[in-house]
Design an enzyme around this catalytic site. Structure first.
Site: not given
Length: 542
Positions: A66, A108-109, A183, A458
């Site tokens: 992302d 993320d996904k 992150c 985000s």
């Protein structure tokens, strides 16, 4: 025999083919920091499977970063990649008749995409993520401080208005992301990896053990051995991901102050698990769940600090009175048994339920005439002065125009920035708005300007940022009828968001409105835009 013959062409022996075949779904690639090292996790998983009597067979899954896809057309592909991950995992698992799966996501996904696949397939499965990145360290002035990805985006805004010199700017670039891993803050990736523990699909430590620690490798080996126990006992994902498990996950979500993206992904996972999970349930859970953690971007601490404080299970133990403790986990124990010996080693990181940061959860669901089907805000990352605001609408039909206005000095204190036609259909793909929110923060407007969108944010975004406005503009949601200069009122404590325009005026605007021509009609995004549902339903495909 023909099937065995094909396996033997790859070197598999009779002994290996007599054992259960365990798919190892590895999303390793060389473009995502959270995935660059997943080959080491996969090797550890395979050792665990072999030791427990299975035959591990690795196959790949895609993964989008992302951060790298932010700010250009690539962000349109981030959320849609979740469906590609779920679909391709389903295709590989069923096409090759695997007996069980160990799934290795991190960012993320990829986490929700694989969880969706596990629920849909409903064969024995277990998750082990790649773990979080360590926080960076920069010397801002004379005092060193720990930072993560969110500060790099905010640094862009700070430099633009002369608040940061070029040397400091370069220091942030060089040192904010110091290791492999997802992150370092409570952004979407780490949110979903922590919630995987509460769902029961990951072993204790899955969400918080740093990527660079040997403990992460040991966890991967344990996941490999545990999948054989799940197979032997015929325990499947839908036995674990029950309604009670989702309530536990929502409870943890609110206590940790997770990314608002979790309220896109949990309903999508629940949809595949055949569990109804409306936004109204998230609101109920938030109302009764204290916010115990303020991790970046809501505070100065990072996931490694949560790990040393006791991790996810220490947080859950503080919430035991709110949990469904009989819910099952992949290690064969109930949630109550898993958290029984958890210890909160640092109450400054994990507050007690008797001394929370706030009595309500970190995410709030708002409704009103601007969002009849709901919208979400990361309440724990909003300055107290911005909990109830009313301001003049500054309207933009895409992210790029908004960013240009922010850097052009056209946004003033008290404005309510509106970014629309960025929803699942309108985007298409429901881009994250980290660029605009970080620019506002870096330029010193974070406690003076609100931002609302039918897109999303985000997990690194902070401030009065309200996303997932539903219905979205592309399908004629009220956000499509906002005009420059209208007054918008947001009250996070009351859970309301309203456009202060009379119903007759709104009716006339709606009557004269025409949906814009879709931005993309071909390729995957064209198909996605035709099939995707609203954010309030998890943006799943129908």
């Amino acid at each position: 025999m023909p099937h065995r013959s094909l396996f033997k062409s790859m070197g598999y022996t009779d002994e290996e083919l007599e054992r259960p075949l365990v798919g190892v779904v590895n999303s390793q690639n060389e473009v995502v920091p959270g995935h660059i090292h997943l080959d080491t996790i996969a090797e550890a998983v395979k050792k665990g499977v072999l030791a427990a009597g299975g035959t591990p067979i690795e196959f790949p899954a895609i993964g989008v970063c992302d951060g790298i896809s932010m700010g250009h057309v690539g962000m349109k592909y981030s959320l849609p990649s979740r469906e590609l991950i779920a679909d391709s995992t389903e295709a590989m698992a069923l096409a090759h008749a695997f007996d069980a799966l160990v799934l290795i996501p991190n960012c993320d996904k990829i986490v929700p995409g694989m969880l969706m696949a596990a629920a849909r397939l409903n064969i024995p499965a277990i998750f082990v993520s790649g773990g979080p990145m360590l926080a960076g360290r920069v010397r801002a002035g004379t005092d060193p401080r720990f930072v993560s990805l969110s500060q790099t985006f905010e640094a862009v805004g700070a430099q633009a208005v002369g608040k940061m010199d070029d040397d400091t700017f370069r220091e942030f670039e060089d040192h904010s992301c110091p290791t492999c891993g997802s992150c370092a803050g409570m952004f979407t990736a780490n949110s979903m990896n922590c919630l995987t523990e509460a769902l029961g699909m990951g072993l204790p430590g899955n969400g918080t053990i740093p990527a660079v620690m040997a403990e992460r490798i040991r966890l991967a080996k344990q996941a490999g051995t545990h999948i054989m126990k799940l197979l032997q006992n015929d325990v499947k994902p839908r036995d674990i991901m029950t309604r009670d498990a989702f309530i536990n996950a929502l409870t943890l979500d609110m206590a940790l102050g997770c990314s608002t993206n979790s309220l896109l992904h949990l309903p999508a996972i629940a949809y595949e698990a055949r569990v109804d999970l409306p936004l109204s349930l998230a609101d109920e859970v938030s109302a009764r769940t204290p916010n115990l953690c303020r991790l970046a971007p809501a505070g100065p601490n990072h996931i490694e600090d949560l790990h040393w404080a006791g991790g996810v299970h220490a947080v859950l133990k503080e919430l035991a009175h709110l949990l469904k403790t009989d819910a099952l986990s992949v290690n064969g124990l109930t949630l109550g048994e898993n958290i029984a010996n958890a210890v909160n080693r640092d109450p400054s990181i994990i507050r007690s339920a008797a001394d929370p940061h706030s009595p309500e959860g970190g995410i709030a669901v708002l409704t009103g005439n601007l969002a009849p089907s709901g919208c979400v805000v990361k309440r724990s990352a909003v300055d107290p002065s911005m909990m109830a605001v009313s301001g003049k609408a500054r309207v933009f039909d895409n992210e790029e125009d908004c960013v240009a206005a922010i850097f052009g000095g056209k946004i003033q204190k008290g404005d309510v920035v509106v970014i629309r036609y960025e929803g699942p259909k309108g985007g298409p793909g429901m881009r994250e708005m980290l660029g605009p929110t970080s620019a506002l923060m870096g330029m010193g407007l974070g406690t003076d300007v609100s931002l609302i969108t039918d897109g999303r944010f985000s997990g690194a975004s902070r401030g009065a940022c309200v996303g997932h406005i539903s219905p979205e503009a592309q399908v004629g949601g009220p956000i499509a009828f906002v005009q420059e200069g209208d007054t918008i009122s947001i009250d996070i404590k009351a859970g309301t968001i309203n456009l202060d325009v009379s119903e007759p005026v709104l009716y006339e605007r709606k009557k004269n409105w025409q949906p814009p021509t879709p931005k993309i009609t071909g390729g995957y995004l064209g198909r996605y835009a035709k099939q995707v549902t609203g954010a309030d339903k998890g943006a799943v495909l129908q």
